[in-house]
Motif scaffolding. Structure first.
Motif, PDB file in Angstrom:
ATOM      1  N   TYR A 348      19.108   8.877 -29.380  1.00  0.00           N
ATOM      2  CA  TYR A 348      18.303   9.237 -28.407  1.00  0.00           C
ATOM      3  C   TYR A 348      17.548   7.831 -28.049  1.00  0.00           C
ATOM      4  CZ  TYR A 348      14.387  11.275 -25.917  1.00  0.00           C
ATOM      5  OH  TYR A 348      13.413  11.501 -24.777  1.00  0.00           O
ATOM      6  N   VAL A 349      17.027   7.094 -28.744  1.00  0.00           N
ATOM      7  CA  VAL A 349      16.116   5.767 -28.309  1.00  0.00           C
ATOM      8  C   VAL A 349      17.297   4.917 -27.734  1.00  0.00           C
ATOM      9  CG1 VAL A 349      15.128   3.894 -29.121  1.00  0.00           C
ATOM     10  CG2 VAL A 349      14.707   6.045 -30.211  1.00  0.00           C
ATOM     11  N   PHE A 350      18.212   4.873 -28.138  1.00  0.00           N
ATOM     12  CA  PHE A 350      19.417   3.812 -27.582  1.00  0.00           C
ATOM     13  C   PHE A 350      19.654   4.609 -25.938  1.00  0.00           C
ATOM     14  CE2 PHE A 350      23.788   2.684 -26.541  1.00  0.00           C
ATOM     15  CZ  PHE A 350      23.920   1.512 -26.717  1.00  0.00           C
ATOM     16  N   GLU A 351      19.798   5.764 -26.058  1.00  0.00           N
ATOM     17  CA  GLU A 351      20.221   6.453 -24.597  1.00  0.00           C
ATOM     18  C   GLU A 351      19.118   6.010 -23.726  1.00  0.00           C
ATOM     19  OE1 GLU A 351      20.970  10.481 -25.249  1.00  0.00           O
ATOM     20  OE2 GLU A 351      23.067  10.179 -25.726  1.00  0.00           O
ATOM     21  N   ASP A 421      26.065   2.336 -21.447  1.00  0.00           N
ATOM     22  CA  ASP A 421      27.151   2.527 -22.419  1.00  0.00           C
ATOM     23  C   ASP A 421      26.617   3.477 -23.388  1.00  0.00           C
ATOM     24  OD1 ASP A 421      29.166   2.212 -24.048  1.00  0.00           O
ATOM     25  OD2 ASP A 421      28.769   0.084 -24.783  1.00  0.00           O
ATOM     26  N   THR A 422      27.149   4.615 -23.161  1.00  0.00           N
ATOM     27  CA  THR A 422      26.612   6.079 -23.900  1.00  0.00           C
ATOM     28  C   THR A 422      26.869   5.891 -25.418  1.00  0.00           C
ATOM     29  OG1 THR A 422      26.947   8.323 -24.015  1.00  0.00           O
ATOM     30  CG2 THR A 422      29.019   7.054 -23.334  1.00  0.00           C
ATOM     31  N   SER A 423      25.923   6.486 -26.195  1.00  0.00           N
ATOM     32  CA  SER A 423      26.010   6.413 -27.519  1.00  0.00           C
ATOM     33  C   SER A 423      26.518   7.509 -28.067  1.00  0.00           C
ATOM     34  CB  SER A 423      24.840   5.871 -28.108  1.00  0.00           C
ATOM     35  OG  SER A 423      23.677   6.837 -27.875  1.00  0.00           O
ATOM     36  N   SER A 424      27.006   8.681 -27.174  1.00  0.00           N
ATOM     37  CA  SER A 424      27.376   9.682 -27.607  1.00  0.00           C
ATOM     38  C   SER A 424      28.489  10.021 -28.309  1.00  0.00           C
ATOM     39  CB  SER A 424      27.010  11.017 -26.526  1.00  0.00           C
ATOM     40  OG  SER A 424      25.790  10.979 -25.953  1.00  0.00           O
ATOM     41  N   SER A 425      28.652  10.986 -29.014  1.00  0.00           N
ATOM     42  CA  SER A 425      30.127  11.143 -29.761  1.00  0.00           C
ATOM     43  C   SER A 425      30.930  12.017 -28.923  1.00  0.00           C
ATOM     44  CB  SER A 425      29.984  11.939 -31.039  1.00  0.00           C
ATOM     45  OG  SER A 425      29.246  12.985 -30.895  1.00  0.00           O
ATOM     46  N   THR A 581      22.946  22.681 -28.825  1.00  0.00           N
ATOM     47  CA  THR A 581      21.636  22.525 -29.098  1.00  0.00           C
ATOM     48  C   THR A 581      21.149  21.037 -29.696  1.00  0.00           C
ATOM     49  OG1 THR A 581      22.176  22.895 -31.392  1.00  0.00           O
ATOM     50  CG2 THR A 581      21.935  24.743 -30.275  1.00  0.00           C
ATOM     51  N   LYS A 582      22.048  20.280 -30.123  1.00  0.00           N
ATOM     52  CA  LYS A 582      21.676  18.929 -30.549  1.00  0.00           C
ATOM     53  C   LYS A 582      21.496  18.045 -29.064  1.00  0.00           C
ATOM     54  CE  LYS A 582      24.989  18.336 -33.251  1.00  0.00           C
ATOM     55  NZ  LYS A 582      26.337  17.830 -33.865  1.00  0.00           N
ATOM     56  N   TYR A 583      21.885  18.454 -28.009  1.00  0.00           N
ATOM     57  CA  TYR A 583      21.804  17.830 -26.962  1.00  0.00           C
ATOM     58  C   TYR A 583      20.961  18.408 -25.744  1.00  0.00           C
ATOM     59  CZ  TYR A 583      25.324  15.273 -29.240  1.00  0.00           C
ATOM     60  OH  TYR A 583      26.085  14.503 -30.298  1.00  0.00           O
ATOM     61  N   ASP A 584      20.141  19.428 -26.054  1.00  0.00           N
ATOM     62  CA  ASP A 584      19.275  20.011 -25.340  1.00  0.00           C
ATOM     63  C   ASP A 584      20.150  20.747 -24.145  1.00  0.00           C
ATOM     64  OD1 ASP A 584      16.768  21.279 -24.350  1.00  0.00           O
ATOM     65  OD2 ASP A 584      16.292  19.549 -23.373  1.00  0.00           O
ATOM     66  N   MET A 585      21.235  21.512 -24.393  1.00  0.00           N
ATOM     67  CA  MET A 585      22.024  22.058 -23.180  1.00  0.00           C
ATOM     68  C   MET A 585      21.856  23.721 -23.534  1.00  0.00           C
ATOM     69  SD  MET A 585      23.224  19.509 -21.636  1.00  0.00           S
ATOM     70  CE  MET A 585      24.423  20.192 -20.534  1.00  0.00           C
ATOM     71  N   GLU A 586      22.112  24.360 -22.666  1.00  0.00           N
ATOM     72  CA  GLU A 586      22.245  25.671 -22.916  1.00  0.00           C
ATOM     73  C   GLU A 586      23.165  26.544 -23.524  1.00  0.00           C
ATOM     74  OE1 GLU A 586      21.273  29.807 -22.418  1.00  0.00           O
ATOM     75  OE2 GLU A 586      20.013  28.257 -21.616  1.00  0.00           O
ATOM     76  N   SER A 587      22.936  27.194 -24.645  1.00  0.00           N
ATOM     77  CA  SER A 587      24.013  27.569 -25.824  1.00  0.00           C
ATOM     78  C   SER A 587      24.181  29.148 -25.646  1.00  0.00           C
ATOM     79  CB  SER A 587      23.454  27.106 -27.005  1.00  0.00           C
ATOM     80  OG  SER A 587      22.270  27.591 -27.491  1.00  0.00           O
TER      81      SER A 587
END
Length: 728
Positions: A348-351, A421-425, A581-587
């Motif tokens: 999160y900090v990286f993003e 440079d996104t750090s997401s998987s 849920t880990k990326y604050d999206m509607e689930s």
């Protein structure tokens, strides 16, 4: 260069012979040292310099899989310094020091930034120490009867090390150097073959050290000998091969039948006579145990007596007090969860840092070209529901609006703005890509309901063509511009090519020639989309993502509609339900089809879980009110996330189940087939689901060889997805 195979059954069979006290392999009462000099000869790197410290918890935002894809995407236009940097990061993160969570330590990036210092490190001894640390951990788990799980480090060289110490296997090219080039990719053992090999192993089959050491290899050793070597009548051009005297061989007991090897069916059986080995340093004395290198002497373990006393004392206390033992297990699990939370926080900090860079660059560009940007009139374009919005937030949103209106497709803004440079998987990227699509809808005859798409409100209206004049240059901005084409190969030599029928193979080849852009859509169902690039990933033994898994479940539903009764009734929940849920999206949209009627009419609930880049399957046996956990790489740490997944499912499906699903027992599925590589976990989840919903009880013991058929299953799934193009 040959493709190295992990050979998981053979590796774990070798690790069962590891002696953590003596730091060597104890095979047939013989101490076979695993030294840095041997690693140097396997890799062709000198055993000299300072050891490289891989570091601890600090990680970068990129996974090893992201780095591998970046290397594959390199082309001729990439600057040579960037190519060198990416290859160094790939070498260290994917080969030398791979971690079981597929993350890349920050120390690897620091090496790539200081390329001139890369030769100052002792890579052989660093790789050996990194492996030995995991060898000791595995030996400890074996002693306690715990699941072994993953193994960090350059595991492939363990197989090469064993083949160099085993006299009955002949290399493909005995004169090739470094030594990993001597062996091909056909050295494959399953569980039965590995057990048979070690059961029939004799002392005469083992070599105390590597043989046929060349002059070039002697220069790689920590202390190269000065003695003139004996030469063989058969010489390699410009290379001397050292042969060894018979008295250096291990004592030979009466000969016994040679164990059957599964290797090289087209090669005649090797000769039982092989030139006897020599120690690593040919000039030194001849002993069974090679002398320790200088780097090894610097890391001498504490006295064995003290170490044994402490370990036995702690183990005795844990055995006497069950509360302490259970508390220790709880603390280890909590520590693992905290490490994962730390990783998520670092991501999160990286993003946020990358986003700040982008906004700062936008503000600099707009301030330089639009004097009115900093005035109050510029902020009027932003329609905000908050009256207390700060000036910084207004500037940021204003920058986004103006950039989207005017400079989204111009080359000037592309060159100036720093792209994050996104750090997401991989799965996080798929979550964001699906954010603007309609809700997930994988329907069965026992599910109902349709979740309407939520349309995001636009910040401001956007006229189609707008013209602006900047520094006497007229720029026309279009409202929409198609992305640049991404050409795809028209033919792929995938591993499962020879395992499918001719008709299937011809159809796949025809589709690959027809859909020549990586962004071509192949399969759609609800908001599931499979592109041509994902077909290539499926065919070429790459990791599967959530689109692949969801598409497979959708195909199961379609097959059941065509042939009612083919499968037992089931409910499928996309892995995005948990991942979002880990990326604050509607689930909640992913469980909108679950209700009391669907639960009462179904026998199973299938829920794939992706955690730390590894796929597992959580199955609810609804009639038994029991959870079963399927893991193709058994590891108790993989279960740590299950309570969170079940809690989240319970919160969003309250009232749908007859009892509290959080109170159901969670059992480990036993006797299921497991994988022997590091990339087929997603395909195993698909086959688990397909077998679980069969009308008859699954006989897992008949599916033990499932790993060998994975290339075929991948090709068949690609064929079924490509067949959907015939409906258009």
């Amino acid at each position: 260069m040959p493709r190295l195979v992990q050979n998981v059954p053979l590796v774990y069979k070798l690790l069962s012979c590891w002696d953590s006290k003596k730091q060597c392999f104890l095979i047939k009462d013989q101490n076979l040292q695993f030294t840095a000099d041997e690693v140097a000869m396997i890799l062709g790197l000198p055993n000299r310099g300072n050891n490289f410290e891989i570091g601890g918890a600090r990680i970068t935002g990129k996974s090893a899989n992201d780095i591998r894809k970046e290397v594959i995407s390199l082309d001729e236009s990439t600057a040579m310094p960037d190519v060198l940097k990416k290859f160094i990061i790939f070498l260290l993160s994917n080969l030398f020091f791979p971690l079981h969570n597929y993350r890349t330590p920050a120390s690897v990036i620091s090496v790539a930034r200081n390329v001139e210092k890369i030769l100052s490190y002792n890579w052989p001894d660093s790789i050996r120490e990194f492996l030995v640390a995991d060898f000791n951990a595995v030996a400890k788990k074996m002693k306690k009867g715990q699941p072994l799980g993953y193994l960090n480090g350059f595991v492939h060289i363990i197989v090469i090390w064993f083949l160099e110490h085993y006299a009955l296997h002949e290399p493909l090219n005995s004169k090739a150097r470094p030594r990993f080039l001597r062996w091909g990719s056909d050295v494959v053992y399953n569980d039965a073959d590995a057990s048979s090999l070690f059961d029939g192993l004799e002392v005469s089959h083992l070599l105390t050290s590597f043989d046929a050491i060349t002059t070039e290899e002697r220069d790689l050793l920590a202390n190269p000998p000065k003695q003139t070597p004996q030469t063989s009548p058969d010489k390699v051009p410009n290379k001397e091969i050292i042969l060894h005297t018979p008295n250096e061989h291990l004592p030979t007991p009466p000969t016994s039948p040679t164990p059957q090897s599964p290797l090289r069916q087209n090669t005649p059986p090797p000769s039982p006579v092989r030139p006897p080995p020599s120690p690593i340093s040919p000039g030194g004395p001849s002993t069974q145990t090679p002398p320790m290198s200088h780097a090894q002497q610097q890391h001498t373990p504490p006295p064995e007596g003290q170490q044994d006393y402490r370990v036995d004392y702690v183990q005795k206390l844990l055995d006497q007090n069950r509360f302490l033992k259970s508390r220790l297990i709880t603390l280890e699990t909590t520590m693992s969860l905290n490490e994962r939370r730390m990783e998520a926080l670092e991501h999160y900090v990286f993003e946020q840092r990358e986003m700040n860079k982008r906004l700062e660059a936008m503000e600099m560009f707009l301030s330089a070209n639009f004097p009115s940007f900093n005035s109050s009139t510029a902020a009027d374009h932003v329609q905000s529901s908050s009256r207390t919005m700060s000036n910084e937030m207004k500037k940021a949103e204003c920058a986004e609006v103006i950039a989207e209106h005017m400079f989204e497709d111009t080359q000037a803004i592309k060159d100036f703005v720093v792209k994050p440079d996104t750090s997401s998987s991989g799965i996080a990227k798929r979550v964001r890509r699906r954010a603007d699509r309609k809700a997930k809808e994988v329907k069965t005859p026992y599910t109902k309901g349709q979740h309407k798409k939520k349309v995001l409100k636009k910040v401001a209206s956007r006229p189609s063509p707008v013209k602006f004049e900047l520094t006497n240059a007229l720029i026309e901005v279009e409202s929409q511009k198609s992305p640049a084409p991404r050409p795809a190969p028209t033919r792929i030599e995938y591993p499962g090519r020879q395992m499918i029928s001719d008709d299937m193979r011809m159809f796949i080849d025809a589709c690959l020639e027809k859909y020549t852009d990586m962004s071509d859509t192949i399969y759609t169902a609800g908001n599931i989309q499979i592109f041509r690039s994902q077909i290539d990933e499926l065919l070429t033994d790459q990791y599967l993502d959530d689109n692949h898994i969801d598409a497979f479940a959708s195909l199961l539903v379609e097959k059941n509609k065509l042939r009612p009764g083919l499968y037992q009734p089931f409910i499928y929940v996309s892995s995005l339900h948990w991942a979002s849920t880990k990326y604050d999206m509607e689930s909640k949209q992913y469980v909108s089809h679950i209700n009391k009627d669907a639960v009462n009419a179904s026998n199973f609930l299938l829920l794939p879980v992706n955690d730390s880049e590894h796929w597992t399957l959580l199955v609810a046996y609804l009639k038994k009110a029991t959870w079963y956990f399927f893991d193709s790489l058994p590891n108790p740490m993989h279960r740590a996330v299950l309570p969170l997944v079940i809690d989240h499912l319970h919160d969003e499906t309250q009232g749908c189940f007859q009892s509290d699903i959080r109170s159901w027992k969670v059992l480990e599925a036993e006797g299921v087939p497991t994988q022997t590589n590091g990339f087929d976990c997603g395909m195993f989840v698909c086959k688990y689901m397909e077998n679980i919903i069969q009308p008859n009880a699954v006989k897992w013991d008949l599916l033990k060889n499932l790993q060998a058929e994975m290339p075929k299953f991948r090709a068949e799934l690609a064929f079924m997805l490509l067949c959907s193009t015939l409906k258009r």
